[in-house]
Design an enzyme around this catalytic site. Structure first.
Site, mmCIF file in Angstrom:
data_model
loop_
_atom_site.group_PDB
_atom_site.id
_atom_site.type_symbol
_atom_site.label_atom_id
_atom_site.label_comp_id
_atom_site.label_asym_id
_atom_site.label_seq_id
_atom_site.Cartn_x
_atom_site.Cartn_y
_atom_site.Cartn_z
ATOM 1 N N VAL A 27 0.846 -1.192 0.000
ATOM 2 C CA VAL A 27 0.000 0.000 0.000
ATOM 3 C C VAL A 27 0.878 1.238 0.000
ATOM 4 O O VAL A 27 1.811 1.348 0.801
ATOM 5 C CB VAL A 27 -0.935 0.016 1.232
ATOM 6 C CG1 VAL A 27 -1.485 1.403 1.491
ATOM 7 C CG2 VAL A 27 -2.076 -0.974 1.035
ATOM 8 N N LYS A 28 0.588 2.148 -0.924
ATOM 9 C CA LYS A 28 1.260 3.443 -0.940
ATOM 10 C C LYS A 28 0.312 4.480 -0.352
ATOM 11 O O LYS A 28 -0.835 4.595 -0.776
ATOM 12 C CB LYS A 28 1.650 3.847 -2.359
ATOM 13 C CG LYS A 28 2.310 5.226 -2.424
ATOM 14 C CD LYS A 28 2.440 5.732 -3.852
ATOM 15 C CE LYS A 28 3.013 7.144 -3.866
ATOM 16 N NZ LYS A 28 2.980 7.755 -5.221
ATOM 17 N N GLN A 29 0.819 5.234 0.625
ATOM 18 C CA GLN A 29 -0.014 6.221 1.306
ATOM 19 C C GLN A 29 0.808 7.449 1.653
ATOM 20 O O GLN A 29 1.986 7.336 1.984
ATOM 21 C CB GLN A 29 -0.604 5.619 2.587
ATOM 22 C CG GLN A 29 -1.546 6.513 3.357
ATOM 23 C CD GLN A 29 -2.736 6.955 2.543
ATOM 24 O OE1 GLN A 29 -2.715 8.033 1.937
ATOM 25 N NE2 GLN A 29 -3.769 6.120 2.500
#
Length: 350
Positions: free
Chosen positions: A236-238
């Site tokens: 996940v990129k956040q």
């Protein structure tokens, strides 16, 4: 090695000695050389997906650590080619993007179908490719918060990609459709043996209230992460959380007082820890974005973001504009500095 303490300046002691409050590190599945064997082999991912994930973790200067440093260059669509590449026009040529990722010691390069397809026969065997399949094209007037597919999973497989990436603008009017599309894309990518990366971004003008952008709050971004892992994102990129209390301030959705009273504090490491916790307690790796290039303090800001991510239990950084919107030697130096944080044994999980 990079002088991490020097770059952190007055924040060094606070960021390097803080002990996480609320969720202890012992409750997390932390990055490490054995992450694939220890965590991912328990999942429904195929041997081909595990092989490509292992290739990601085994490439570049961070090989064998369980951490990743990724160069993302999709801003030519997401922000326009002019705004992205005018500071350094050489990166209009896909070859130079791949070369920067290699020289910068990155684990992978993430870019568009067009960019990676243009150079796949020269570079797909030299560095893992992550094809970002959907984008927010900005020629629709007025602009709107939407992500449109620019290709299909078979094309990613055919050009030799190790993984596919996509964005969902959670909170936007089109988020339901985007989520359905991404779910189908990720399922097909896993069938073909590629891992998946989801940009879990929040987009809605209503998320800004009284001058505070709660699209960067730990509670709302944490829920976006939780939706992302539900559709089996492997990473996940956040954006790193900058505040908290989005649910409360917006009088929106459902939350719990314990999130604010016990499980988080105002400290950036604790806010990012909540983002990690919502990724199945670290079973899906959280990478934070490096953000826009602001000039002279880019190096310090990138190192700060990396320190917070690592100490919170995250898996790495995805650094784009801070690296490619500057002379090549400086971009390589910045990427190496970020990686040095993850190689520094004195920077430990809080």
């Amino acid at each position: 090695m990079t002088d991490v303490q020097g770059l952190l300046g007055d924040e060094a002691k606070d960021l390097l000695t803080h002990t996480a409050q609320g969720i202890p590190k012992e409750d997390l599945q932390l990055p490490g050389p054995d992450f694939i064997d220890r965590v991912m082999t328990a999942t429904d991912r195929s041997p081909q997906v595990l092989r490509n994930l292992q290739a990601l973790f085994d490439h570049g200067r961070l090989a064998g650590t369980g951490y990743v440093s990724i160069l993302p260059v999709d801003q030519g669509i997401e922000h326009s080619a002019a705004s992205a590449f005018a500071p350094n026009p050489r990166y209009l040529d896909p070859k130079n993007i791949a070369e920067l990722a290699l020289a910068g010691g990155c684990n992978a390069v993430a870019s568009t179908l067009g960019v990676l397809g243009a150079v796949s026969r020269h570079y797909a065997h030299k560095i893992p490719f992550i094809v970002k399949l959907n984008h927010n094209e900005l020629l629709t007037h007025p602009n709107h918060h939407d992500q449109i597919m620019f290709g299909n999973v078979q094309q990613c497989f055919d050009l030799g990609a190790a993984g596919v990436g996509a964005t969902v603008y959670f909170g936007s009017e089109q988020s339901d459709r985007q989520l359905r599309e991404v779910t189908e894309v990720f399922a097909r990518a896993h069938q073909l043996g590629m891992f998946t990366v989801l940009w879990c971004y929040l987009r809605n003008s209503a998320f800004t209230k009284d001058g505070t952008d709660y699209a960067l709050s730990a509670d709302l971004t944490g829920q976006a992460n939780h939706l992302g892992v539900t559709v089996e994102a492997d990473i996940v990129k956040q954006k790193q959380a900058q505040n908290n209390g989005g649910y409360r301030a917006l009088d929106f959705g459902r939350t719990h007082d314990l999130v604010y009273d016990r499980l988080t504090t105002d400290h950036p490491i604790d806010l990012t820890r909540w983002q990690v916790a919502n990724c199945y307690m670290g079973r899906t790796g959280l990478i934070n974005s490096g953000g826009a290039s602001s000039g002279h303090d880019d190096l310090a800001q990138a190192v700060r973001t990396a320190v917070i991510n690592k100490r919170a239990g995250g898996t790495g950084l995805i650094t784009g504009r801070k690296a490619f919107q500057r002379p090549t030697a400086e971009g390589i130096q910045l990427l190496h500095a970020v990686q040095d944080v993850y190689l520094d044994d004195d920077v430990t999980v809080a």
